[in-house]
Design a protein around this motif. Sequence first.
Motif, short mmCIF file in Angstrom:
data_model
loop_
_atom_site.label_atom_id
_atom_site.label_comp_id
_atom_site.label_asym_id
_atom_site.label_seq_id
_atom_site.Cartn_x
_atom_site.Cartn_y
_atom_site.Cartn_z
N GLY A 99 -27.21 30.75 28.45
CA GLY A 99 -28.38 31.30 28.71
C GLY A 99 -28.21 32.61 29.19
O GLY A 99 -29.55 33.49 29.37
N GLU A 100 -27.06 33.10 29.50
CA GLU A 100 -26.93 34.30 29.97
C GLU A 100 -27.32 35.48 29.20
O GLU A 100 -26.93 35.76 28.39
N GLY A 101 -28.30 36.51 29.89
CA GLY A 101 -28.77 37.64 29.17
C GLY A 101 -29.96 37.42 28.32
O GLY A 101 -30.72 38.26 28.09
N ILE A 102 -30.47 36.11 28.23
CA ILE A 102 -31.60 35.87 27.40
C ILE A 102 -32.58 35.06 28.30
O ILE A 102 -33.61 34.93 27.57
N ASP A 103 -32.37 34.75 29.39
CA ASP A 103 -33.09 33.51 30.33
C ASP A 103 -34.39 34.29 30.76
O ASP A 103 -35.44 33.61 31.10
N GLU A 116 -39.23 33.47 22.15
CA GLU A 116 -37.97 34.10 21.77
C GLU A 116 -36.85 33.66 22.53
O GLU A 116 -35.82 33.68 21.83
N TYR A 117 -36.92 33.26 23.63
CA TYR A 117 -35.79 32.27 24.35
C TYR A 117 -35.09 31.41 23.60
O TYR A 117 -33.97 31.35 23.43
N ARG A 118 -35.75 30.55 23.05
CA ARG A 118 -35.55 29.27 22.45
C ARG A 118 -34.91 29.64 21.06
O ARG A 118 -34.00 29.12 20.55
N GLU A 119 -35.53 30.80 20.49
CA GLU A 119 -34.89 31.21 19.07
C GLU A 119 -33.64 31.89 19.37
O GLU A 119 -32.71 31.80 18.83
N ARG A 120 -33.66 32.60 20.20
CA ARG A 120 -32.25 33.38 20.76
C ARG A 120 -31.05 32.35 21.06
O ARG A 120 -30.14 32.62 20.86
#
Length: 416
Positions: free
Chosen positions: A38-42, A48-52
């Motif tokens: 999750g680092e950088g996208i949390d 969008e988080y779930r897709e990334r």
Amino acid sequence: MIQVHVSDQVLDDARARQREGEASLTPAQVKRIAKQLGEGIDDLPPEEYRERLRERVKEFALAQDVDLATPDTRSTFWSYQLEDHPGIDAQTGETLYSMHMAAAYTEAQNSITPDTLRYLEGTPGGVALGELHLWDAQVQNALGLNKEAGTALAYDAWGTLSEKYAAKTENEALFFMAELNPGTVAYQTESRQLRQDGKLGIIQFMYPAPAQKYADLAPETQELLASQAVRAQVHTFAYDEADPKYTPLTKAGHLDLEQLKALPAPEAQRAAVLEVCARVATLDGPARAADVEKLVEEIKVLRPDHEVTLPGAEDRQWAAELRGRDLDAPTAPEPVAVSTHGQYLPGVKVDARTGPAPLEPLAFPAPGTAAVHAHTFLPGVSAQAKSVLAGRTDTPAAAPAAPPAPERSRGTDMGV
């Protein structure tokens, strides 16, 4: 019952693996995995988080090593479980997960001749992905996912690695299952990948076909359904088009046993089975174009007045997009598959009674057969283009809960 001899040592090993399961993660381990993924996208918005996050785990899976240990190494695949298996030393009603059976059998074979066999979870890539513990409820919660979203993430990751694993398979593919279920990676990803690469002939089922399902069918039909090639393509399970795991392949590969039993003649039953195989072969693409031709021609000999239905443009486009993302897959022209019924492809005109010359019984061609356009082997058919559009919507997941047992094939409603 199982197709090959399984020693007591293999059974004891499978039982031990099943009893042990996976060790519980410490809070520090859960935190480390969540930080890694999750680092950088949390801080992104939830959707969008779930897709990334999904993209990140799939990229991780794609980067893993699942190459053959040697050019002669064979591969195992598994799904669900083996129940009530007469012929081996097991207690009545005992259930052994096929994941553990495949692992134990592989290790036993490799103890005799190193690198003779492999299983996904034992490859370097499988070990690396396993260390992320994506099926673990604690990891899913730490990633901010509920059970549905967490299970989907794990399924995507292991499905991606399984696809690459199947693409790297070159020799015998041993399937530890009695039949394919449309909700599993074995059906939607692994067997599909092997077939579309022209490797249908290397698939071997380790468990016998479920004969009790076919008891009311003609003996010739029972024998056909027990053949390796048919088992590697069709499924006999009811399905729901609203299920997230539903795909055009689910529909194409479905064989309705009740409708099959209603057909009076063995020839008609054989034709019905072959029609399902033809639909699947059409979605498999260029490597199986010659199979489609042979199957359709034999069906027309068996049932001259029957109108064969093949997948239409939208379903073939879905399959082509899957092949386009496969690793190491050569680019080839897409065959123009058509329907002699119109149900899948509106706009097709056909003279269903254009009769072919008598043919030899079905025999699948060698891998690598060149693509053949469908209209060249369906006399009387003239295809007309018709555009079809489809949309997809996602629904919110349910509240967090512990995940099921750590199998790549997520369903538990089928014992084999």
